[in-house]
Design a protein around this motif. Structure first.
Motif, PDB file in Angstrom:
ATOM      1  N   GLU A  66      -1.225   4.694   1.852  1.00  0.00           N
ATOM      2  CA  GLU A  66       0.106   4.124   1.637  1.00  0.00           C
ATOM      3  C   GLU A  66       0.119   3.516   0.241  1.00  0.00           C
ATOM      4  N   SER A  67       1.298   3.269  -0.266  1.00  0.00           N
ATOM      5  CA  SER A  67       1.392   2.584  -1.562  1.00  0.00           C
ATOM      6  C   SER A  67       1.186   1.099  -1.347  1.00  0.00           C
ATOM      7  N   ARG A  93       1.145  -2.632  -3.053  1.00  0.00           N
ATOM      8  CA  ARG A  93       1.698  -3.321  -4.233  1.00  0.00           C
ATOM      9  C   ARG A  93       1.259  -4.767  -4.349  1.00  0.00           C
ATOM     10  N   TYR A 130       3.156  -5.314 -10.185  1.00  0.00           N
ATOM     11  CA  TYR A 130       1.851  -4.960  -9.578  1.00  0.00           C
ATOM     12  C   TYR A 130       0.731  -4.758 -10.597  1.00  0.00           C
ATOM     13  N   TYR A 150      -5.310   7.658  -4.558  1.00  0.00           N
ATOM     14  CA  TYR A 150      -4.870   7.015  -3.310  1.00  0.00           C
ATOM     15  C   TYR A 150      -5.971   7.119  -2.252  1.00  0.00           C
ATOM     16  N   CYS A 210      -0.658   2.183  -6.145  1.00  0.00           N
ATOM     17  CA  CYS A 210       0.750   2.557  -6.054  1.00  0.00           C
ATOM     18  C   CYS A 210       1.109   3.375  -7.292  1.00  0.00           C
TER      19      CYS A 210
END
Ligand SMILES: Cc1cc2nc3c(=O)[nH]c(=O)nc-3n(C[C@H](O)[C@H](O)[C@H](O)COP(=O)(O)O)c2cc1C
Length: 248
Positions: A69-70, A72, A164, A205, A216
């Motif tokens: 998942e992203s 941040r 971020y 990722y 991200c």
């Protein structure tokens, strides 16, 4: 803006329009170097090699893909040089040098052209001073490019205020050197450069997931500001993609 012309970028119709006999490769020009050279006196840092990564990444590939998942927001603990080395290897590491113009890496690339350079905006990596670094895939080394005052606010400003990268341990900043792809594909180089960037970031990722970190993708940034931050010329080499990394 001409929508049809812009959409054509995504298609492969250009292949019928390009005279490939006129590419620099087919005209017999030598391939450009697979990595940007660095000065003799540059400060280089040897990185732990792939055979030392066995104790990193305790999760299987299924779990890494399922959890991706992203991310941040990050915990403040620094990353180790070994973890950074793992992420660099996962995204651009060299598997095999074929000849002076071609090196297979851990990610695919159209025509094995690999037109990216990887810069690191280092804020919190144990044992590394803050600053801008660049990965040398052939040597599996980092080169210290330069230190920069107020690096965190500068990188935040350069990504249009997104916070971020300023809170991350480090950010990956990928530049493209389009000539590496143009040498082989001429005007058909650009779509495949963009496709290649996706492979690199997806590996980041998954590699981050494996070591309890998060990233991200960032494609929204001030082109001139990031190019200036890296001190690249913005013509023969320019920023294409960024990804901050920190502990989850
Ligand atoms: C090409 C690309 C560009 C992106 N640019 C940004 C960005 O500039 N800022 C941001 O916060 N997220 C950015 N993202 C992250 C997406 O917003 C995110 O992938 C999406 O919302 C789905 O969430 P997930 O990655 O957690 O599945 C980008 C993602 C991709 C693939």
């Amino acid at each position: 803006m001409d929508k049809e012309r812009l959409r054509a970028f995504l298609k492969d119709t250009i292949r019928q329009e390009v005279d490939f006999s006129q590419t620099d490769q087919n005209r017999g020009l030598a391939p450009p170097p697979v990595e940007k050279p660095c000065a003799e006196q540059a400060r280089r840092i040897d990185l732990p090699k792939a055979d030392q990564f066995k104790d990193l990444g305790k999760i299987d590939l299924f779990t890494a893909i399922a959890r991706r998942e992203s991310v941040r927001s990050y915990r403040p603990e620094p990353l180790s040089v070994k973890e950074v080395a793992f992420l660099l290897w996962a995204t651009q590491g060299v598997r095999r040098v074929l000849d002076p113009g071609h090196a297979l890496r851990t990610v695919p690339s159209a025509g094995c052209r690999h037109s990216f350079e990887t810069y690191l905006c280092v804020l919190h990596v144990a044992g590394l001073e803050q600053g801008i670094y660049r990965y040398l895939p052939l040597e599996h080394q980092l080169v210290f490019e330069f230190a920069e005052h107020d690096l965190a606010p500068k990188v935040q400003q350069a990504v249009l205020g997104q916070p971020y990268p300023a809170r991350a341990a480090l950010s990956f900043i990928w530049t493209a050197i389009p000539y590496r792809m143009e040498w082989r594909y001429g005007p058909a180089a650009y779509k495949v450069i963009a496709l290649d960037a996706g492979h690199v970031c997806q590996n980041l990722y998954l590699a981050c997931e494996a070591i309890g970190c998060g990233t991200c993708a960032i494609a929204a940034y001030d082109q001139t500001a990031v190019d200036r931050l890296l001190k690249v010329d913005g013509r023969e080499e320019f920023t294409i993609y960024l990804a901050p990394v920190g502990r989850k």
